[in-house]
Structures are given as structure tokens and as C-alpha cells.
Design a protein around this motif. Sequence first.
Motif, PDB file in Angstrom:
ATOM      1  N   ASP A  57      30.212 -87.461 -29.555  1.00  0.00           N
ATOM      2  CA  ASP A  57      31.536 -87.297 -28.946  1.00  0.00           C
ATOM      3  C   ASP A  57      31.533 -85.974 -28.190  1.00  0.00           C
ATOM      4  O   ASP A  57      30.927 -85.017 -28.622  1.00  0.00           O
ATOM      5  CB  ASP A  57      32.631 -87.240 -30.021  1.00  0.00           C
ATOM      6  CG  ASP A  57      32.609 -88.449 -30.940  1.00  0.00           C
ATOM      7  OD1 ASP A  57      32.147 -89.518 -30.510  1.00  0.00           O
ATOM      8  OD2 ASP A  57      33.038 -88.308 -32.092  1.00  0.00           O
ATOM      9  N   SER A  58      32.192 -85.920 -27.097  1.00  0.00           N
ATOM     10  CA  SER A  58      32.349 -84.719 -26.275  1.00  0.00           C
ATOM     11  C   SER A  58      31.047 -84.215 -25.646  1.00  0.00           C
ATOM     12  O   SER A  58      31.048 -83.203 -24.959  1.00  0.00           O
ATOM     13  CB  SER A  58      33.010 -83.570 -27.064  1.00  0.00           C
ATOM     14  OG  SER A  58      32.076 -82.931 -27.925  1.00  0.00           O
ATOM     15  N   PHE A  59      29.933 -84.915 -25.869  1.00  0.00           N
ATOM     16  CA  PHE A  59      28.685 -84.482 -25.238  1.00  0.00           C
ATOM     17  C   PHE A  59      27.994 -85.622 -24.506  1.00  0.00           C
ATOM     18  O   PHE A  59      27.442 -85.446 -23.443  1.00  0.00           O
ATOM     19  CB  PHE A  59      27.729 -83.877 -26.270  1.00  0.00           C
ATOM     20  CG  PHE A  59      26.470 -83.319 -25.655  1.00  0.00           C
ATOM     21  CD1 PHE A  59      26.495 -82.108 -24.993  1.00  0.00           C
ATOM     22  CD2 PHE A  59      25.284 -84.028 -25.703  1.00  0.00           C
ATOM     23  CE1 PHE A  59      25.355 -81.600 -24.390  1.00  0.00           C
ATOM     24  CE2 PHE A  59      24.136 -83.529 -25.116  1.00  0.00           C
ATOM     25  CZ  PHE A  59      24.180 -82.305 -24.455  1.00  0.00           C
ATOM     26  N   GLY A  60      27.999 -86.786 -25.092  1.00  0.00           N
ATOM     27  CA  GLY A  60      27.338 -87.930 -24.465  1.00  0.00           C
ATOM     28  C   GLY A  60      25.998 -88.253 -25.124  1.00  0.00           C
ATOM     29  O   GLY A  60      25.713 -87.811 -26.235  1.00  0.00           O
ATOM     30  N   ARG A  61      25.202 -89.007 -24.392  1.00  0.00           N
ATOM     31  CA  ARG A  61      23.916 -89.486 -24.891  1.00  0.00           C
ATOM     32  C   ARG A  61      22.980 -88.327 -25.242  1.00  0.00           C
ATOM     33  O   ARG A  61      22.986 -87.298 -24.579  1.00  0.00           O
ATOM     34  CB  ARG A  61      23.259 -90.355 -23.819  1.00  0.00           C
ATOM     35  CG  ARG A  61      21.935 -90.967 -24.224  1.00  0.00           C
ATOM     36  CD  ARG A  61      21.230 -91.637 -23.046  1.00  0.00           C
ATOM     37  NE  ARG A  61      21.076 -90.776 -21.883  1.00  0.00           N
ATOM     38  CZ  ARG A  61      20.142 -89.841 -21.759  1.00  0.00           C
ATOM     39  NH1 ARG A  61      19.287 -89.614 -22.726  1.00  0.00           N
ATOM     40  NH2 ARG A  61      20.063 -89.103 -20.666  1.00  0.00           N
ATOM     41  N   VAL A  62      22.190 -88.528 -26.290  1.00  0.00           N
ATOM     42  CA  VAL A  62      21.185 -87.532 -26.670  1.00  0.00           C
ATOM     43  C   VAL A  62      19.814 -88.202 -26.765  1.00  0.00           C
ATOM     44  O   VAL A  62      19.712 -89.416 -26.934  1.00  0.00           O
ATOM     45  CB  VAL A  62      21.510 -86.841 -28.021  1.00  0.00           C
ATOM     46  CG1 VAL A  62      22.788 -86.038 -27.916  1.00  0.00           C
ATOM     47  CG2 VAL A  62      21.575 -87.819 -29.154  1.00  0.00           C
ATOM     48  N   ASP A  63      18.782 -87.410 -26.614  1.00  0.00           N
ATOM     49  CA  ASP A  63      17.400 -87.868 -26.751  1.00  0.00           C
ATOM     50  C   ASP A  63      16.831 -87.233 -28.017  1.00  0.00           C
ATOM     51  O   ASP A  63      17.029 -86.039 -28.260  1.00  0.00           O
ATOM     52  CB  ASP A  63      16.561 -87.432 -25.546  1.00  0.00           C
ATOM     53  CG  ASP A  63      17.109 -87.973 -24.234  1.00  0.00           C
ATOM     54  OD1 ASP A  63      17.458 -89.171 -24.188  1.00  0.00           O
ATOM     55  OD2 ASP A  63      17.193 -87.203 -23.260  1.00  0.00           O
TER      56      ASP A  63
END
Length: 150
Positions: A57-63
Motif C-alpha cells: 500500500d502507498s508504494f506499489g509493486r515490489v521486486d
Amino acid sequence: MMHSGMKWAYRLLLLSLLLVFWPARGQYVLITLNDNMPAISESKAKMLYLGKLRSLDSFGRVDLLDFPEGSSQKQAFYRSFLNKSIPQINSRWARIAFSGKGKPPESLSVASEEAVLNWLAEHPRGIAYVPRNQVPMGARVILDIEQGVD
């Protein structure tokens, strides 16, 4: 009736077994090089590494980054943090990938601090786990597993 020496030996054996088989929580931290990535809770981190969540939430997709297949770091992380074996994790990710709902964390080819930093530098949305005593200079801890926020 047990002799007092036998009781002591029995207790020592039980304690030894607990120390050997008890998950080593707090051995790892999650890190990033991105100053904008928020700290995350232990439950969100577990969901990420189990493939149940792909973004914050509040950041988006992560790797996500993984240590090489067969490495002691990878085995210890999954056993201590998720209480899963590598075959269990690989099976889970295979099902997720086959269904098209996600892809497993990218694996390093070599387990080294330099490799982790290089990968994180190339992946601004990247998260990696490292042993607590090996946090690279410049990395920001977003979850200290021992001090999880849950």
C-alpha cells in the motif's frame, strides 16, 4: 523413578533439542536501497515471500530477491521466517507461476554482499533479505524480523 543425574541429563537433552530445532527468529532483516519504500510489517513480508502479495500500500509493486538455490542462507531464511522447506517454497511458487498470478523472487547466482547491492541498485523497487550481521553499507532496513511490527 529417575535418578537425579538422569533427570539433569534428560533436561539438558531436551534443551539441546529445542535450541537445535527452534526457528532462529531474528537472524534476518529485509533491506532496500529505496528511501521511499516504507517499513513493512512481518505479516506483509510473509505474504510477499509466500506470493500472496505483490505490492505494498502507498508504494506499489515490489521486486524480491532470493539467495541462490541450495544456499544455506536461503534454507535458513525460509525455515526460520516462514517455517517452510525449500521444496515447499519451490512448489508454492511453481503453482503461482503456472497460474499466471506471479513470479518467484529472482535468485542471485552468487551469494555475496556485492551481488545483493548490485541487484538492489538495478531494482529500485527491490527488497532483499540478509543476515542481520551482514547489512550492507547504504542499505535501509525495512523489517527487522526479531523486532517485527506484528
